[in-house]
Every structure is written in C-alpha cells, then in structure tokens.
Design a protein around this motif. Structure first.
Motif, PDB file in Angstrom:
ATOM      1  N   ALA A  17       0.832  -1.209   0.000  1.00 48.99           N
ATOM      2  CA  ALA A  17       0.000   0.000   0.000  1.00 48.99           C
ATOM      3  C   ALA A  17       0.863   1.254   0.000  1.00 48.99           C
ATOM      4  N   ARG A  18       1.871   1.266   0.856  1.00 46.49           N
ATOM      5  CA  ARG A  18       2.740   2.442   0.957  1.00 46.49           C
ATOM      6  C   ARG A  18       3.490   2.685  -0.347  1.00 46.49           C
ATOM      7  N   GLU A  19       4.027   1.625  -0.928  1.00 52.08           N
ATOM      8  CA  GLU A  19       4.792   1.766  -2.169  1.00 52.08           C
ATOM      9  C   GLU A  19       3.918   2.305  -3.300  1.00 52.08           C
ATOM     10  N   LEU A  20       2.679   1.819  -3.383  1.00 51.21           N
ATOM     11  CA  LEU A  20       1.778   2.276  -4.446  1.00 51.21           C
ATOM     12  C   LEU A  20       1.277   3.688  -4.176  1.00 51.21           C
ATOM     13  N   ALA A  21       1.014   3.991  -2.902  1.00 48.03           N
ATOM     14  CA  ALA A  21       0.550   5.340  -2.545  1.00 48.03           C
ATOM     15  C   ALA A  21       1.611   6.383  -2.881  1.00 48.03           C
ATOM     16  N   GLU A  22       2.874   6.040  -2.652  1.00 49.36           N
ATOM     17  CA  GLU A  22       3.954   6.977  -2.954  1.00 49.36           C
ATOM     18  C   GLU A  22       4.120   7.207  -4.457  1.00 49.36           C
ATOM     19  N   GLN A  23       3.536   6.303  -5.258  1.00 45.32           N
ATOM     20  CA  GLN A  23       3.528   6.470  -6.717  1.00 45.32           C
ATOM     21  C   GLN A  23       2.324   7.267  -7.193  1.00 45.32           C
ATOM     22  N   GLY A  24       1.482   7.690  -6.253  1.00 48.84           N
ATOM     23  CA  GLY A  24       0.329   8.509  -6.601  1.00 48.84           C
ATOM     24  C   GLY A  24      -0.984   7.764  -6.780  1.00 48.84           C
ATOM     25  N   ARG A  26      -4.379   5.620  -5.660  1.00 50.30           N
ATOM     26  CA  ARG A  26      -5.331   5.628  -4.549  1.00 50.30           C
ATOM     27  C   ARG A  26      -5.429   4.215  -3.996  1.00 50.30           C
ATOM     28  N   VAL A  27      -5.295   4.091  -2.698  1.00 47.30           N
ATOM     29  CA  VAL A  27      -5.218   2.785  -2.061  1.00 47.30           C
ATOM     30  C   VAL A  27      -6.201   2.708  -0.896  1.00 47.30           C
ATOM     31  N   THR A  28      -7.006   1.643  -0.903  1.00 45.49           N
ATOM     32  CA  THR A  28      -7.909   1.365   0.216  1.00 45.49           C
ATOM     33  C   THR A  28      -7.496   0.042   0.843  1.00 45.49           C
ATOM     34  N   VAL A  29      -7.244   0.059   2.140  1.00 45.86           N
ATOM     35  CA  VAL A  29      -6.877  -1.149   2.875  1.00 45.86           C
ATOM     36  C   VAL A  29      -8.004  -1.498   3.825  1.00 45.86           C
ATOM     37  N   ILE A  30      -8.518  -2.742   3.722  1.00 45.64           N
ATOM     38  CA  ILE A  30      -9.583  -3.162   4.627  1.00 45.64           C
ATOM     39  C   ILE A  30      -9.107  -4.338   5.476  1.00 45.64           C
ATOM     40  N   ASP A  31      -9.677  -4.459   6.649  1.00 51.34           N
ATOM     41  CA  ASP A  31      -9.402  -5.610   7.511  1.00 51.34           C
ATOM     42  C   ASP A  31     -10.650  -5.883   8.334  1.00 51.34           C
ATOM     43  N   GLN A  32     -10.999  -7.162   8.461  1.00 52.94           N
ATOM     44  CA  GLN A  32     -12.205  -7.510   9.208  1.00 52.94           C
ATOM     45  C   GLN A  32     -12.016  -7.382  10.717  1.00 52.94           C
ATOM     46  N   ARG A  33     -10.772  -7.298  11.163  1.00 54.36           N
ATOM     47  CA  ARG A  33     -10.518  -7.095  12.587  1.00 54.36           C
ATOM     48  C   ARG A  33     -10.536  -5.595  12.913  1.00 54.36           C
ATOM     49  N   TYR A 196       4.553  -3.499  17.373  1.00 53.59           N
ATOM     50  CA  TYR A 196       4.437  -3.687  15.923  1.00 53.59           C
ATOM     51  C   TYR A 196       3.280  -2.914  15.310  1.00 53.59           C
ATOM     52  N   THR A 197       2.192  -2.766  16.057  1.00 52.16           N
ATOM     53  CA  THR A 197       1.034  -2.065  15.500  1.00 52.16           C
ATOM     54  C   THR A 197       1.385  -0.621  15.171  1.00 52.16           C
ATOM     55  N   ALA A 198       2.195   0.011  16.020  1.00 49.49           N
ATOM     56  CA  ALA A 198       2.618   1.387  15.758  1.00 49.49           C
ATOM     57  C   ALA A 198       3.437   1.469  14.466  1.00 49.49           C
ATOM     58  N   ILE A 199       4.280   0.470  14.226  1.00 48.32           N
ATOM     59  CA  ILE A 199       5.084   0.444  12.989  1.00 48.32           C
ATOM     60  C   ILE A 199       4.174   0.361  11.774  1.00 48.32           C
ATOM     61  N   VAL A 200       3.215  -0.574  11.802  1.00 51.38           N
ATOM     62  CA  VAL A 200       2.327  -0.759  10.652  1.00 51.38           C
ATOM     63  C   VAL A 200       1.449   0.475  10.443  1.00 51.38           C
ATOM     64  N   LYS A 201       0.968   1.075  11.542  1.00 54.09           N
ATOM     65  CA  LYS A 201       0.187   2.324  11.415  1.00 54.09           C
ATOM     66  C   LYS A 201       0.999   3.400  10.705  1.00 54.09           C
ATOM     67  N   ASN A 202       2.278   3.500  11.037  1.00 58.53           N
ATOM     68  CA  ASN A 202       3.124   4.506  10.408  1.00 58.53           C
ATOM     69  C   ASN A 202       3.363   4.205   8.934  1.00 58.53           C
ATOM     70  N   ILE A 203       3.497   2.920   8.590  1.00 53.27           N
ATOM     71  CA  ILE A 203       3.646   2.554   7.174  1.00 53.27           C
ATOM     72  C   ILE A 203       2.389   2.971   6.403  1.00 53.27           C
ATOM     73  N   LEU A 204       1.233   2.793   7.024  1.00 47.76           N
ATOM     74  CA  LEU A 204      -0.041   3.092   6.359  1.00 47.76           C
ATOM     75  C   LEU A 204      -0.426   4.578   6.428  1.00 47.76           C
ATOM     76  N   ASN A 205       0.374   5.367   7.106  1.00 46.59           N
ATOM     77  CA  ASN A 205       0.064   6.781   7.288  1.00 46.59           C
ATOM     78  C   ASN A 205       0.517   7.584   6.065  1.00 46.59           C
ATOM     79  N   HIS A 206      -0.374   7.656   5.088  1.00 48.76           N
ATOM     80  CA  HIS A 206      -0.086   8.373   3.842  1.00 48.76           C
ATOM     81  C   HIS A 206      -1.397   8.935   3.308  1.00 48.76           C
ATOM     82  N   PRO A 207      -1.388  10.140   2.766  1.00 47.26           N
ATOM     83  CA  PRO A 207      -2.651  10.744   2.303  1.00 47.26           C
ATOM     84  C   PRO A 207      -3.376   9.956   1.217  1.00 47.26           C
ATOM     85  N   ASN A 208      -2.653   9.110   0.470  1.00 43.03           N
ATOM     86  CA  ASN A 208      -3.309   8.318  -0.585  1.00 43.03           C
ATOM     87  C   ASN A 208      -3.833   6.973  -0.084  1.00 43.03           C
TER      88      ASN A 208
END
Length: 383
Positions: A17-24, A26-33, A196-208
């Motif tokens: 998600a992060r790699e694609l978002a940085e390319q511009g 739009r990325v939606t990440v879903i999780d049932q948890r 680990y959750t803080a790390i993943v949250k930071n990876i996912l922290n992108h406007p796209n």
C-alpha cells in the motif's frame, strides 16, 4: 493513477500500500478485525501496562539490510536478543543446542572439539538422506537429544508424529559448539519500542491510503477497484470451493502475576505429557521497560477449524495436492494478486514477508509502467 483494494492490513499489504501510494495511486486497505498489523498486533495490557503480542511472540530478525533499513523508517527499534530456554525431563536447558546444553545434558565438560565427537557418536549415521523430521533430527543429534528437545514439542506443535512430517520443517538443525545462546544468528535483531502495530500504522500513514477496519471483503467490491491484493487465506478467496487447506492454530491461556514469573521471555516445554508448547512472558520482550506486574501466555497448538485464526500452514501431502488446485484456479484470475503468508500458503518470517512485499511492489510498478496485466502471484508457487 489506479484505484487499488488491499484485503488485510498486515505487513504484506501495508508495505505494498505504501509503495503504491507513494507512486500517486489511490489505495484502500480493509481488515475484518478492529486493528492493523494482523497477527503481529501488539497493545498495552490495561492491568500490567506491559506491551503484549496479542497473537503470540514476534521477534524481528534478518540479514537483509534493505528490509532492516525499511522498517527503521517507521519507528524506533530497540536491541533484543531472544534467549530461549526449554524444560525437559525436570531440567532447564538453553536452545538452540549449544556447548552448554550438550555438557549439561550429558554431564560432561567437553571442549568444542570433544563435543563434536560426542554428537557424532550419538548421531544415526546410517540415515544418509533424511526424508522426515524424525530422520533429520536422528541423523544430526541422535535419539537422546531428539527425544529430549524435539519429539514432544514437535508432536504437540503439529499434532502428528514427527516421522509423518517432512524433513524440510527442520530445514537445518542449529547445533553450536560454543556457548552462544542467541536463538537467532541474524545480523539485525530487535523489537519495536512502541510495538508492531505502531510500525504498521506509520507505514499506512499516507494521504493516498484509506484504512477501513471492521470491514470484511465482499464480491461487489471488485467492481469499484482496478485491482485487488489479497493477503487472506488463498482458499478463502474462492469461498473454500475445493475444500479447506490445513492450518494449525494457537490457543493462549493468559495469566498475570506480581513481579517476574519465569525470568525469561520464552520457555519451551519439551515433554509430551505437558499439554502446552511454551510460556511467553511479555515484559521480557521489552527489557528497557520496568513493570511491577507481569502477563504471560501459555500456548497450545491444535488443528485450525472454521472459526479459528490460521497460523501455520501444514503442507502435508493432501494439503499440497489441494494447494496445487487452488494455485491453478488463482492463475486464471486477472484482477487479484495473492500475497503474504496466507495468500501464498507458506510459513514466512516477518523479514521475508516485507522483502517479498517490496519486490511485489516493484513488479507492480514495472507492469503498470508498461501496461502489462498484473499477475496473480509474484513468488514461486511450484508445489
């Protein structure tokens, strides 16, 4: 610009998600948890204030400098060495088997050279090409060490006799002829300071990137996105049409105590008559913190059923046959790429998961740049 849906918010999809978002894109990440980070999720226990690995211990270790540098972009990492102990036949030993373990077990004071000769005298040299887990262990350490440290633990962990498991599960048998009790031999080892959750949250922290928790995948989502990345179970994508792939799951018996319960992060229980495989004491995963109370997990392994969380792919003969059918089915798909441990039905350490996610993202970028169709798999799925 593409519109991507990523199903599952663990490390695999977070990195992609992060790699694609940085390319511009739009990325939606879903999780049932109700959280990100998948089975690596960690949170503070309200009673003890200890950072707990909710789905069992995760220790980061790698020789891959690129992966280590990547995760260090997204949070502070602290030094951590995993020193595992095992209780067998009423005594406590260090794992992996090292010079101290050998001397203690046999009641000797061997030098490294003497210990090598001792282990060679124990090993079953008649086994030239080990095919099973049991043969692999017997070939390299012999009956006594096998029975003490591997037989009972492995039978509890996998639910079958070790002679029914492939030798590949015991890919290499680390026997050290020195006093090094570091469980891992990798150059980089550590633990995220805030979990680990803080790390993943930071990876996912992108406007796209938009993250939607408590959200299950539904087939009608396909029409709203250009492409899907699926990190859930491979068979679940096809609604288990051909049957269910085999997994082991874990049950945890959580208990708390005052002070220090066992003096170590992980203690294995090698005896077959002890129903659990190990006890993890989570305060010891963060030795830079101080806590008056403690929280521990007794860990029990069993066959994964329909409502359970899958942990370890079993990959016995019947599972491999079914996996091949699902891979054939997946290879006919044009709108989905399968990633991660569950999506590819392989046991992966965290560093390999991140490495493969980065490589998959590179393949995706190249394919998009040349208007190629995105592939269902970017890893070798030969069964």
């Amino acid at each position: 610009m593409k519109n991507f849906l990523l199903v599952g918010a663990g490390f695999s999809n977070a990195v992609i998600a992060r790699e694609l978002a940085e390319q511009g894109h739009r990325v939606t990440v879903i999780d049932q948890r109700n959280h990100v980070a998948g089975n690596c999720h960690s949170e503070r226990d309200s009673e003890t204030d200890v950072m707990v690995h909710i789905y069992g211990p995760h220790i980061f270790h790698t020789d891959n400098e690129r992966v280590w540098n990547y995760i260090n972009r997204f949070g502070e990492w602290m030094p951590f060495i995993n020193r595992v102990k095992t209780i067998s036949q009423g005594a406590v030993y260090s794992l992996p088997i090292n010079l101290h373990t050998i001397n203690q077990f046999f009641g000797k004071t061997c030098s490294p050279a003497e210990a090598k000769l001792l282990i060679e005298s124990q090993a079953d040299m008649s086994i030239s090409d080990p095919q099973t887990f049991e043969e692999q262990a017997m070939r390299f350490v012999g009956k006594d060490l096998y029975k003490a440290f591997f037989y009972g633990y492995t039978k509890k962990q996998w639910g079958v006799e070790p002679k029914e498991l492939p030798a590949s599960i015991l890919k290499r048998l680390p026997v050290r002829f020195n006093y090094d009790d570091n469980y891992f031999a990798h150059k980089y080892q550590g633990m995220p300071k805030e979990g680990y959750t803080a790390i993943v949250k930071n990876i996912l922290n992108h406007p796209n990137i938009e993250v939607r928790l408590n959200t299950a995948f539904s087939q009608d989502m396909k029409a709203k996105f250009d492409h899907i990345f699926w990190s859930g179970p491979l068979d679940a994508y096809f609604d288990f049409e051909l049957g269910r792939l085999g997994y082991r799951t874990l049950d945890f018996e959580v208990f708390r105590a005052e002070g220090d319960y066992q003096g170590n992060a992980v203690i294995n229980y090698g005896d077959e008559n002890v129903p659990y495989t190990r006890i993890s004491e989570h305060k010891h995963f963060a030795p830079w913190e101080q806590h008056a109370k403690t929280i521990c997990y007794r860990e029990f392994s069993r066959l994964c059923e329909e409502k359970d969380i899958p942990y370890y792919p079993i990959r016995l003969v019947k599972d491999k046959a079914l996996l091949k059918q699902y891979v054939d089915k997946a290879n006919k798909e044009t709108q989905v790429t399968f990633v991660g441990r569950l999506g590819t039905y392989r046991y992966l350490d965290m560093d390999v998961t991140i490495k493969e996610a980065l490589e998959t993202a590179e393949h995706i970028k190249e394919a998009l740049a040349s208007n190629q169709v995105l592939a269902p798999f970017y890893v070798n799925m030969d069964v």
